[in-house]
Motif scaffolding. Structure first.
Motif, PDB file in Angstrom:
ATOM      1  N   GLY A 122      16.589   9.651   3.814  1.00  0.00           N
ATOM      2  CA  GLY A 122      16.434  10.989   4.381  1.00  0.00           C
ATOM      3  C   GLY A 122      15.589  11.035   5.624  1.00  0.00           C
ATOM      4  N   ALA A 123      14.759  10.010   5.843  1.00  0.00           N
ATOM      5  CA  ALA A 123      13.862  10.008   6.995  1.00  0.00           C
ATOM      6  C   ALA A 123      14.595   9.546   8.247  1.00  0.00           C
ATOM      7  N   GLU A 124      14.352  10.229   9.340  1.00  0.00           N
ATOM      8  CA  GLU A 124      14.981   9.857  10.606  1.00  0.00           C
ATOM      9  C   GLU A 124      14.339   8.576  11.146  1.00  0.00           C
ATOM     10  N   ASN A 125      15.178   7.639  11.575  1.00  0.00           N
ATOM     11  CA  ASN A 125      14.704   6.370  12.165  1.00  0.00           C
ATOM     12  C   ASN A 125      13.698   5.672  11.246  1.00  0.00           C
ATOM     13  N   PHE A 126      14.059   5.566   9.967  1.00  0.00           N
ATOM     14  CA  PHE A 126      13.161   4.904   9.017  1.00  0.00           C
ATOM     15  C   PHE A 126      13.036   3.425   9.343  1.00  0.00           C
ATOM     16  N   HIS A 127      11.822   2.950   9.367  1.00  0.00           N
ATOM     17  CA  HIS A 127      11.541   1.526   9.594  1.00  0.00           C
ATOM     18  C   HIS A 127      10.844   0.984   8.350  1.00  0.00           C
ATOM     19  N   GLY A 128      11.465   0.030   7.717  1.00  0.00           N
ATOM     20  CA  GLY A 128      10.869  -0.534   6.518  1.00  0.00           C
ATOM     21  C   GLY A 128      11.685  -1.698   6.004  1.00  0.00           C
ATOM     22  N   ARG A 129      11.255  -2.235   4.885  1.00  0.00           N
ATOM     23  CA  ARG A 129      11.973  -3.358   4.277  1.00  0.00           C
ATOM     24  C   ARG A 129      12.154  -3.096   2.791  1.00  0.00           C
ATOM     25  N   PRO A 130      13.239  -3.588   2.218  1.00  0.00           N
ATOM     26  CA  PRO A 130      13.488  -3.332   0.797  1.00  0.00           C
ATOM     27  C   PRO A 130      12.493  -4.069  -0.088  1.00  0.00           C
ATOM     28  N   VAL A 131      12.079  -3.402  -1.136  1.00  0.00           N
ATOM     29  CA  VAL A 131      11.176  -3.998  -2.122  1.00  0.00           C
ATOM     30  C   VAL A 131      11.974  -4.599  -3.266  1.00  0.00           C
ATOM     31  N   ARG A 169       0.821  -1.203   0.000  1.00  0.00           N
ATOM     32  CA  ARG A 169       0.000   0.000   0.000  1.00  0.00           C
ATOM     33  C   ARG A 169       0.862   1.263   0.000  1.00  0.00           C
ATOM     34  N   ILE A 170       2.103   1.154   0.497  1.00  0.00           N
ATOM     35  CA  ILE A 170       3.022   2.292   0.492  1.00  0.00           C
ATOM     36  C   ILE A 170       4.338   1.840  -0.114  1.00  0.00           C
ATOM     37  N   CYS A 171       4.850   2.638  -1.046  1.00  0.00           N
ATOM     38  CA  CYS A 171       6.139   2.334  -1.663  1.00  0.00           C
ATOM     39  C   CYS A 171       6.920   3.647  -1.781  1.00  0.00           C
ATOM     40  N   VAL A 172       8.118   3.672  -1.178  1.00  0.00           N
ATOM     41  CA  VAL A 172       8.914   4.899  -1.192  1.00  0.00           C
ATOM     42  C   VAL A 172      10.288   4.602  -1.771  1.00  0.00           C
ATOM     43  N   SER A 173      10.919   5.650  -2.289  1.00  0.00           N
ATOM     44  CA  SER A 173      12.247   5.502  -2.877  1.00  0.00           C
ATOM     45  C   SER A 173      13.324   5.506  -1.800  1.00  0.00           C
ATOM     46  N   ALA A 174      14.525   5.134  -2.211  1.00  0.00           N
ATOM     47  CA  ALA A 174      15.657   5.126  -1.286  1.00  0.00           C
ATOM     48  C   ALA A 174      15.961   6.533  -0.783  1.00  0.00           C
ATOM     49  N   SER A 175      15.723   7.557  -1.625  1.00  0.00           N
ATOM     50  CA  SER A 175      16.001   8.929  -1.187  1.00  0.00           C
ATOM     51  C   SER A 175      15.113   9.331  -0.024  1.00  0.00           C
ATOM     52  N   VAL A 176      13.897   8.833  -0.002  1.00  0.00           N
ATOM     53  CA  VAL A 176      13.006   9.097   1.129  1.00  0.00           C
ATOM     54  C   VAL A 176      13.429   8.274   2.339  1.00  0.00           C
ATOM     55  N   ALA A 177      13.699   6.989   2.103  1.00  0.00           N
ATOM     56  CA  ALA A 177      14.080   6.105   3.213  1.00  0.00           C
ATOM     57  C   ALA A 177      15.367   6.575   3.889  1.00  0.00           C
ATOM     58  N   PRO A 188      17.801   1.588 -12.458  1.00  0.00           N
ATOM     59  CA  PRO A 188      16.876   1.040 -11.467  1.00  0.00           C
ATOM     60  C   PRO A 188      16.795   1.938 -10.230  1.00  0.00           C
ATOM     61  N   LEU A 189      15.657   1.906  -9.562  1.00  0.00           N
ATOM     62  CA  LEU A 189      15.426   2.708  -8.363  1.00  0.00           C
ATOM     63  C   LEU A 189      15.147   1.773  -7.188  1.00  0.00           C
ATOM     64  N   ARG A 190      15.974   1.821  -6.182  1.00  0.00           N
ATOM     65  CA  ARG A 190      15.729   0.995  -5.001  1.00  0.00           C
ATOM     66  C   ARG A 190      14.512   1.549  -4.255  1.00  0.00           C
ATOM     67  N   ALA A 191      13.579   0.659  -3.981  1.00  0.00           N
ATOM     68  CA  ALA A 191      12.344   1.054  -3.309  1.00  0.00           C
ATOM     69  C   ALA A 191      12.198   0.291  -2.000  1.00  0.00           C
ATOM     70  N   PHE A 192      11.428   0.878  -1.098  1.00  0.00           N
ATOM     71  CA  PHE A 192      11.202   0.303   0.228  1.00  0.00           C
ATOM     72  C   PHE A 192       9.719   0.373   0.571  1.00  0.00           C
ATOM     73  N   GLU A 193       9.316  -0.551   1.429  1.00  0.00           N
ATOM     74  CA  GLU A 193       7.978  -0.496   2.011  1.00  0.00           C
ATOM     75  C   GLU A 193       8.112  -0.036   3.461  1.00  0.00           C
ATOM     76  N   PRO A 194       7.659   1.186   3.795  1.00  0.00           N
ATOM     77  CA  PRO A 194       7.703   1.616   5.197  1.00  0.00           C
ATOM     78  C   PRO A 194       6.781   0.750   6.045  1.00  0.00           C
ATOM     79  N   LEU A 195       7.207   0.461   7.266  1.00  0.00           N
ATOM     80  CA  LEU A 195       6.416  -0.381   8.164  1.00  0.00           C
ATOM     81  C   LEU A 195       6.210   0.318   9.495  1.00  0.00           C
TER      82      LEU A 195
END
Length: 416
Positions: A326-335, A316-324, A346-353
Protein backbone atom coordinates in the motif's frame (compact mmCIF):
# COMPACT_ATOMS: atom_id res chain seq x y z
CA UNK A 1 -33.29 31.82 31.95
CA UNK A 2 -33.64 34.71 34.42
CA UNK A 3 -32.18 37.86 32.89
CA UNK A 4 -30.58 40.21 35.44
CA UNK A 5 -30.76 43.88 34.44
CA UNK A 6 -29.01 46.82 36.05
CA UNK A 7 -30.86 50.14 35.63
CA UNK A 8 -28.68 53.22 36.12
CA UNK A 9 -30.58 56.52 36.43
CA UNK A 10 -30.77 59.33 39.00
CA UNK A 11 -34.48 60.02 38.55
CA UNK A 12 -36.08 59.17 41.93
CA UNK A 13 -39.38 57.86 40.50
CA UNK A 14 -37.88 55.58 37.82
CA UNK A 15 -37.24 52.58 40.09
CA UNK A 16 -40.87 52.40 41.23
CA UNK A 17 -42.14 52.77 37.65
CA UNK A 18 -39.85 50.02 36.34
CA UNK A 19 -40.77 47.62 39.17
CA UNK A 20 -44.45 48.26 38.55
CA UNK A 21 -44.14 47.80 34.78
CA UNK A 22 -42.22 44.52 34.97
CA UNK A 23 -43.89 43.07 38.10
CA UNK A 24 -45.27 40.06 36.16
CA UNK A 25 -41.88 39.17 34.63
CA UNK A 26 -40.25 39.56 38.05
CA UNK A 27 -42.90 37.36 39.68
CA UNK A 28 -42.51 34.67 37.00
CA UNK A 29 -38.71 34.65 37.38
CA UNK A 30 -38.05 36.01 33.90
CA UNK A 31 -36.34 39.18 35.15
CA UNK A 32 -34.28 40.25 38.16
CA UNK A 33 -33.71 44.01 38.53
CA UNK A 34 -30.94 45.99 40.24
CA UNK A 35 -30.81 49.79 40.47
CA UNK A 36 -28.01 52.37 40.74
CA UNK A 37 -28.08 56.19 40.87
CA UNK A 38 -24.97 56.94 38.80
CA UNK A 39 -21.97 55.36 37.08
CA UNK A 40 -19.87 54.87 40.21
CA UNK A 41 -22.73 53.17 42.05
CA UNK A 42 -23.30 51.03 38.94
CA UNK A 43 -19.67 49.82 38.94
CA UNK A 44 -19.99 48.88 42.62
CA UNK A 45 -23.22 46.99 41.87
CA UNK A 46 -21.57 45.12 39.02
CA UNK A 47 -18.65 44.15 41.24
CA UNK A 48 -21.11 42.68 43.75
CA UNK A 49 -23.31 41.14 41.02
CA UNK A 50 -21.03 39.89 38.21
CA UNK A 51 -23.92 37.83 36.82
CA UNK A 52 -25.68 40.95 35.51
CA UNK A 53 -26.69 40.32 31.90
CA UNK A 54 -27.35 43.85 30.66
CA UNK A 55 -27.20 47.47 31.69
CA UNK A 56 -29.81 50.16 30.93
CA UNK A 57 -28.18 53.52 31.62
CA UNK A 58 -29.11 57.17 31.38
CA UNK A 59 -26.45 59.53 29.98
CA UNK A 60 -26.77 62.62 32.18
CA UNK A 61 -26.00 61.64 35.82
CA UNK A 62 -23.90 63.08 38.68
CA UNK A 63 -20.39 61.84 39.60
CA UNK A 64 -20.07 59.53 36.54
CA UNK A 65 -22.26 59.91 33.46
CA UNK A 66 -23.50 57.17 31.17
CA UNK A 67 -20.84 57.66 28.49
CA UNK A 68 -18.03 57.32 31.06
CA UNK A 69 -19.74 54.24 32.50
CA UNK A 70 -20.03 52.75 29.02
CA UNK A 71 -16.30 53.31 28.45
CA UNK A 72 -15.53 51.51 31.73
CA UNK A 73 -17.79 48.61 30.78
CA UNK A 74 -16.04 48.21 27.43
CA UNK A 75 -12.69 47.84 29.23
CA UNK A 76 -13.85 44.75 31.13
CA UNK A 77 -13.16 41.23 29.88
CA UNK A 78 -16.86 40.34 29.78
CA UNK A 79 -18.44 43.37 28.16
CA UNK A 80 -22.03 43.91 29.33
CA UNK A 81 -24.70 44.54 26.69
CA UNK A 82 -25.68 48.15 27.33
CA UNK A 83 -28.79 50.13 26.37
CA UNK A 84 -28.27 53.91 26.52
CA UNK A 85 -31.17 56.24 27.39
CA UNK A 86 -31.17 59.95 26.57
CA UNK A 87 -33.39 62.78 25.46
CA UNK A 88 -34.63 62.65 21.88
CA UNK A 89 -32.76 65.82 20.98
CA UNK A 90 -29.46 64.49 22.34
CA UNK A 91 -28.57 62.49 19.21
CA UNK A 92 -24.92 63.55 19.37
CA UNK A 93 -24.41 61.73 22.69
CA UNK A 94 -26.46 58.76 21.49
CA UNK A 95 -24.25 58.53 18.41
CA UNK A 96 -21.16 58.66 20.64
CA UNK A 97 -22.60 55.88 22.82
CA UNK A 98 -23.26 53.63 19.84
CA UNK A 99 -19.72 54.24 18.57
CA UNK A 100 -18.39 53.25 22.00
CA UNK A 101 -20.12 49.88 21.89
CA UNK A 102 -23.67 50.40 23.18
CA UNK A 103 -25.94 47.61 22.01
CA UNK A 104 -29.03 49.82 21.52
CA UNK A 105 -30.57 53.12 22.68
CA UNK A 106 -33.89 54.52 23.93
CA UNK A 107 -35.15 58.11 24.07
CA UNK A 108 -36.82 59.94 26.90
CA UNK A 109 -39.54 60.09 27.92
CA UNK A 110 -39.33 56.30 27.97
CA UNK A 111 -41.97 54.41 26.04
CA UNK A 112 -42.39 51.29 28.18
CA UNK A 113 -43.58 49.17 25.28
CA UNK A 114 -40.42 50.17 23.43
CA UNK A 115 -38.35 49.44 26.56
CA UNK A 116 -39.90 45.98 26.90
CA UNK A 117 -39.27 45.15 23.23
CA UNK A 118 -35.67 46.39 23.47
CA UNK A 119 -35.06 44.33 26.62
CA UNK A 120 -36.46 41.20 24.93
CA UNK A 121 -34.19 41.76 21.93
CA UNK A 122 -31.18 42.29 24.20
CA UNK A 123 -31.99 39.16 26.23
CA UNK A 124 -31.97 37.11 23.01
CA UNK A 125 -28.61 38.66 22.15
CA UNK A 126 -27.23 37.82 25.60
CA UNK A 127 -28.47 34.23 25.30
CA UNK A 128 -26.77 33.93 21.92
CA UNK A 129 -23.50 35.26 23.39
CA UNK A 130 -23.77 32.81 26.28
CA UNK A 131 -24.26 29.92 23.87
CA UNK A 132 -21.27 31.04 21.80
CA UNK A 133 -19.11 31.25 24.94
CA UNK A 134 -20.36 27.85 26.13
CA UNK A 135 -19.48 26.24 22.83
CA UNK A 136 -16.12 27.96 22.80
CA UNK A 137 -15.32 26.69 26.30
CA UNK A 138 -16.42 23.17 25.36
CA UNK A 139 -14.30 23.34 22.24
CA UNK A 140 -11.29 24.51 24.25
CA UNK A 141 -11.76 21.69 26.77
CA UNK A 142 -12.21 19.20 23.95
CA UNK A 143 -9.11 20.50 22.18
CA UNK A 144 -7.03 20.20 25.35
CA UNK A 145 -8.13 16.58 25.71
CA UNK A 146 -7.86 15.66 22.04
CA UNK A 147 -4.39 17.20 21.71
CA UNK A 148 -3.04 14.30 23.77
CA UNK A 149 -4.07 11.86 21.04
CA UNK A 150 -4.24 13.73 17.74
CA UNK A 151 -2.07 16.06 15.72
CA UNK A 152 -2.93 19.75 16.27
CA UNK A 153 -4.80 20.00 12.96
CA UNK A 154 -6.95 16.92 13.61
CA UNK A 155 -7.55 18.01 17.22
CA UNK A 156 -8.81 21.41 16.05
CA UNK A 157 -11.08 19.73 13.50
CA UNK A 158 -12.58 17.37 16.09
CA UNK A 159 -12.85 20.01 18.81
CA UNK A 160 -14.88 22.21 16.46
CA UNK A 161 -17.57 19.55 16.63
CA UNK A 162 -18.15 19.08 20.36
CA UNK A 163 -20.97 16.61 19.72
CA UNK A 164 -18.31 13.98 18.98
CA UNK A 165 -18.98 13.23 15.32
CA UNK A 166 -15.92 11.58 13.82
CA UNK A 167 -14.92 9.56 16.90
CA UNK A 168 -17.89 7.20 17.09
CA UNK A 169 -17.07 3.47 17.00
CA UNK A 170 -16.91 2.19 13.43
CA UNK A 171 -15.06 -0.23 11.16
CA UNK A 172 -12.27 1.50 9.24
CA UNK A 173 -9.32 0.44 7.14
CA UNK A 174 -6.28 1.63 9.06
CA UNK A 175 -2.55 1.28 9.25
CA UNK A 176 -1.29 0.81 12.78
CA UNK A 177 2.17 0.97 14.34
CA UNK A 178 3.31 -0.57 17.60
CA UNK A 179 6.57 0.52 19.22
CA UNK A 180 8.37 -1.00 22.19
CA UNK A 181 11.80 -0.71 23.81
CA UNK A 182 14.16 -3.64 24.38
CA UNK A 183 15.25 -4.14 27.99
CA UNK A 184 12.95 -1.47 29.36
CA UNK A 185 11.81 -3.58 32.34
CA UNK A 186 15.41 -3.94 33.52
CA UNK A 187 15.93 -0.21 33.11
CA UNK A 188 12.87 0.51 35.27
CA UNK A 189 14.25 -1.73 38.02
CA UNK A 190 17.72 -0.16 38.05
CA UNK A 191 17.39 3.53 37.08
CA UNK A 192 16.73 6.20 39.74
CA UNK A 193 13.10 7.43 39.60
CA UNK A 194 14.13 10.99 38.69
CA UNK A 195 16.28 9.76 35.79
CA UNK A 196 13.59 7.37 34.61
CA UNK A 197 10.95 10.09 34.71
CA UNK A 198 13.06 12.53 32.71
CA UNK A 199 14.06 9.85 30.21
CA UNK A 200 10.58 8.48 29.60
CA UNK A 201 8.95 11.91 29.35
CA UNK A 202 11.52 13.02 26.79
CA UNK A 203 11.18 9.78 24.84
CA UNK A 204 7.37 9.70 24.72
CA UNK A 205 7.23 13.43 24.00
CA UNK A 206 9.68 13.15 21.11
CA UNK A 207 8.03 10.08 19.62
CA UNK A 208 4.59 11.69 19.89
CA UNK A 209 5.76 14.84 18.12
CA UNK A 210 6.98 12.71 15.21
CA UNK A 211 3.64 10.89 15.04
CA UNK A 212 1.82 14.23 14.98
CA UNK A 213 4.16 15.55 12.28
CA UNK A 214 2.93 12.67 10.08
CA UNK A 215 -0.67 13.39 11.20
CA UNK A 216 -0.99 10.08 12.98
CA UNK A 217 -3.20 9.37 15.99
CA UNK A 218 -1.72 8.19 19.28
CA UNK A 219 -4.17 5.49 20.33
CA UNK A 220 -2.34 4.22 23.41
CA UNK A 221 0.73 4.92 25.51
CA UNK A 222 1.46 2.17 28.02
CA UNK A 223 4.79 2.81 29.71
CA UNK A 224 7.34 2.71 26.91
CA UNK A 225 4.93 1.23 24.33
CA UNK A 226 3.07 3.44 21.84
CA UNK A 227 0.26 2.49 19.47
CA UNK A 228 -0.32 4.73 16.44
CA UNK A 229 -3.18 4.82 13.93
CA UNK A 230 -3.37 6.24 10.41
CA UNK A 231 -6.61 6.85 8.49
CA UNK A 232 -8.44 7.42 11.76
CA UNK A 233 -10.35 9.43 12.73
CA UNK A 234 -10.10 11.29 9.40
CA UNK A 235 -9.59 9.89 5.91
CA UNK A 236 -5.97 9.55 4.76
CA UNK A 237 -5.85 7.72 1.42
CA UNK A 238 -2.05 7.48 1.72
CA UNK A 239 -2.19 5.92 5.19
CA UNK A 240 0.24 3.08 4.35
CA UNK A 241 2.77 5.55 2.96
CA UNK A 242 2.42 7.69 6.08
CA UNK A 243 2.89 4.65 8.30
CA UNK A 244 6.17 3.67 6.63
CA UNK A 245 7.49 7.24 6.64
CA UNK A 246 6.54 7.62 10.30
CA UNK A 247 8.21 4.31 11.20
CA UNK A 248 11.46 5.46 9.58
CA UNK A 249 11.32 8.80 11.38
CA UNK A 250 10.57 7.17 14.73
CA UNK A 251 13.44 4.71 14.23
CA UNK A 252 15.93 7.45 13.40
CA UNK A 253 14.85 9.62 16.33
CA UNK A 254 14.89 6.70 18.77
CA UNK A 255 18.41 5.68 17.69
CA UNK A 256 19.67 9.23 18.23
CA UNK A 257 17.86 9.39 21.58
CA UNK A 258 19.44 6.13 22.70
CA UNK A 259 22.92 7.36 21.72
CA UNK A 260 22.45 10.64 23.62
CA UNK A 261 21.40 8.86 26.81
CA UNK A 262 24.15 6.27 26.46
CA UNK A 263 26.62 9.16 26.50
CA UNK A 264 25.09 10.11 29.88
CA UNK A 265 25.68 6.60 31.20
CA UNK A 266 22.15 5.25 30.69
CA UNK A 267 21.85 2.11 28.56
CA UNK A 268 18.58 2.77 26.74
CA UNK A 269 17.49 -0.12 24.55
CA UNK A 270 16.56 -0.15 20.88
CA UNK A 271 13.05 0.77 19.78
CA UNK A 272 11.26 -1.96 17.82
CA UNK A 273 8.39 -1.12 15.47
CA UNK A 274 5.71 -3.32 13.90
CA UNK A 275 3.15 -2.19 11.29
CA UNK A 276 0.13 -3.76 9.65
CA UNK A 277 -2.82 -2.46 7.61
CA UNK A 278 -6.38 -3.72 7.41
CA UNK A 279 -9.86 -3.32 8.93
CA UNK A 280 -10.22 -2.46 12.61
CA UNK A 281 -12.96 -1.38 14.99
CA UNK A 282 -12.02 2.22 15.79
CA UNK A 283 -13.55 4.89 17.98
CA UNK A 284 -14.05 6.19 21.50
CA UNK A 285 -14.42 3.21 23.84
CA UNK A 286 -14.36 5.30 27.01
CA UNK A 287 -18.11 5.52 27.57
CA UNK A 288 -19.66 8.75 28.81
CA UNK A 289 -17.09 9.56 31.48
CA UNK A 290 -13.75 8.83 29.80
CA UNK A 291 -12.18 9.46 26.44
CA UNK A 292 -10.38 6.40 25.08
CA UNK A 293 -9.95 6.63 21.31
CA UNK A 294 -8.40 3.34 20.24
CA UNK A 295 -8.76 0.38 17.89
CA UNK A 296 -9.43 -3.33 18.22
CA UNK A 297 -9.29 -6.34 15.91
CA UNK A 298 -6.97 -8.75 14.16
CA UNK A 299 -5.18 -5.89 12.36
CA UNK A 300 -4.16 -4.40 15.70
CA UNK A 301 -3.06 -7.74 17.15
CA UNK A 302 -1.02 -8.54 14.06
CA UNK A 303 0.86 -5.23 14.23
CA UNK A 304 1.72 -5.91 17.87
CA UNK A 305 3.05 -9.38 16.97
CA UNK A 306 5.12 -7.97 14.11
CA UNK A 307 6.69 -5.59 16.61
CA UNK A 308 7.56 -8.57 18.83
CA UNK A 309 8.91 -10.48 15.80
CA UNK A 310 11.76 -7.98 15.53
CA UNK A 311 13.29 -9.54 18.64
CA UNK A 312 13.75 -12.87 16.83
CA UNK A 313 14.66 -11.42 13.44
CA UNK A 314 17.19 -8.89 14.70
CA UNK A 315 15.38 -6.09 12.87
CA UNK A 316 14.07 -2.82 14.29
CA UNK A 317 11.13 -2.38 11.88
CA UNK A 318 8.92 -5.15 10.55
CA UNK A 319 5.86 -4.47 8.39
CA UNK A 320 3.30 -6.68 6.70
CA UNK A 321 2.81 -7.10 2.97
CA UNK A 322 -0.39 -5.02 3.18
CA UNK A 323 1.67 -2.06 4.35
CA UNK A 324 4.49 -2.66 1.88
CA UNK A 325 2.08 -2.99 -1.05
CA UNK A 326 0.00 0.00 0.00
CA UNK A 327 2.93 2.36 0.49
CA UNK A 328 4.04 4.44 -2.46
CA UNK A 329 7.62 3.72 -3.61
CA UNK A 330 8.19 1.23 -0.80
CA UNK A 331 11.85 0.39 -0.28
CA UNK A 332 12.57 -2.73 1.69
CA UNK A 333 13.50 -6.39 1.65
CA UNK A 334 11.44 -9.49 2.36
CA UNK A 335 11.78 -11.06 5.79
CA UNK A 336 9.83 -14.23 5.12
CA UNK A 337 6.43 -15.80 5.73
CA UNK A 338 5.77 -15.56 9.45
CA UNK A 339 3.45 -17.91 11.30
CA UNK A 340 2.29 -15.51 13.99
CA UNK A 341 0.41 -16.59 17.08
CA UNK A 342 -3.33 -16.45 16.53
CA UNK A 343 -3.09 -16.67 12.72
CA UNK A 344 -3.68 -19.85 10.70
CA UNK A 345 -2.02 -18.52 7.54
CA UNK A 346 1.52 -17.25 7.10
CA UNK A 347 2.02 -13.49 6.78
CA UNK A 348 4.65 -12.14 4.40
CA UNK A 349 6.70 -9.54 6.22
CA UNK A 350 9.21 -6.95 5.07
CA UNK A 351 11.93 -4.82 6.58
CA UNK A 352 11.62 -1.22 5.33
CA UNK A 353 14.98 0.32 4.43
CA UNK A 354 16.15 3.89 3.98
CA UNK A 355 16.74 4.66 0.31
CA UNK A 356 20.53 4.75 0.60
CA UNK A 357 20.65 1.31 2.21
CA UNK A 358 18.04 -0.07 -0.19
CA UNK A 359 20.23 0.94 -3.15
CA UNK A 360 23.41 -0.50 -1.60
CA UNK A 361 24.90 -3.67 -3.20
CA UNK A 362 24.29 -5.64 0.01
CA UNK A 363 20.52 -5.37 -0.47
CA UNK A 364 20.70 -6.83 -3.95
CA UNK A 365 22.91 -9.61 -2.59
CA UNK A 366 20.35 -10.31 0.14
CA UNK A 367 17.54 -10.41 -2.45
CA UNK A 368 19.43 -13.04 -4.47
CA UNK A 369 20.05 -15.18 -1.39
CA UNK A 370 16.43 -14.86 -0.30
CA UNK A 371 15.18 -15.87 -3.76
CA UNK A 372 17.31 -19.02 -3.57
CA UNK A 373 15.95 -19.81 -0.12
CA UNK A 374 12.38 -19.24 -1.32
CA UNK A 375 12.95 -21.60 -4.25
CA UNK A 376 14.40 -24.30 -1.97
CA UNK A 377 17.80 -23.98 -3.69
CA UNK A 378 20.66 -25.51 -1.70
CA UNK A 379 22.81 -22.55 -2.81
CA UNK A 380 20.88 -20.36 -0.39
CA UNK A 381 23.06 -21.36 2.55
CA UNK A 382 26.41 -20.38 0.97
CA UNK A 383 24.78 -17.23 -0.40
CA UNK A 384 23.75 -16.10 3.10
CA UNK A 385 27.11 -17.23 4.49
CA UNK A 386 28.89 -15.01 1.98
CA UNK A 387 26.58 -12.10 2.85
CA UNK A 388 27.20 -12.49 6.57
CA UNK A 389 30.93 -12.78 5.92
CA UNK A 390 30.88 -9.39 4.18
CA UNK A 391 28.30 -7.77 6.47
CA UNK A 392 28.53 -9.23 9.94
CA UNK A 393 26.37 -6.34 11.20
CA UNK A 394 23.33 -7.59 9.24
CA UNK A 395 21.28 -9.47 11.87
CA UNK A 396 18.51 -10.52 9.46
CA UNK A 397 20.99 -12.23 7.14
CA UNK A 398 22.52 -13.92 10.22
CA UNK A 399 19.06 -15.04 11.31
CA UNK A 400 18.41 -16.79 7.99
CA UNK A 401 21.87 -18.35 7.91
CA UNK A 402 21.30 -19.82 11.38
CA UNK A 403 17.92 -21.21 10.28
CA UNK A 404 19.44 -22.88 7.24
CA UNK A 405 22.31 -24.30 9.26
CA UNK A 406 19.75 -25.83 11.63
CA UNK A 407 18.03 -27.60 8.73
CA UNK A 408 15.19 -25.19 7.98
CA UNK A 409 14.02 -24.82 4.39
CA UNK A 410 12.01 -22.19 2.56
CA UNK A 411 10.78 -18.87 3.86
CA UNK A 412 8.03 -20.00 6.23
CA UNK A 413 8.98 -19.71 9.87
CA UNK A 414 7.27 -20.11 13.22
CA UNK A 415 8.05 -17.39 15.72
CA UNK A 416 7.23 -17.90 19.40
Amino acid sequence: MTATILFVDDEPDLEALILQKFRRQIRDGQLALIFARDGLEALEALEQNPHVDMVVSDINMPRMDGLSLLAKLQETEEKKSTIIVSAYGDMSNIRTAMNRGAFDFLTKPIDFADLEATIEKTVRHVEMLREVRRRQMEAERAHASLSRFFSPEIARRLAANVDGDGIEVQWRDVATLFTDITGFTSLVETAPPQTLGELLNEYVGGMTEIVFAHEGTVAKIIGDAIQVLFNAPGDQPDYATRAVACAHALDAWAEDFSARWKARGVNFGATRIGAHAGPALVGNFGGNRFFDYTAYGDTINTAARLEAANKHLGTRICVSASVAKGAENFHGRPVGDLMLRGRSEPLRAFEPLPLARFEAPATAQYAEAFAKMEAGDAAAMPAFAALVGMHADDPLAGFHLKRLLNGAKGTRMQLE
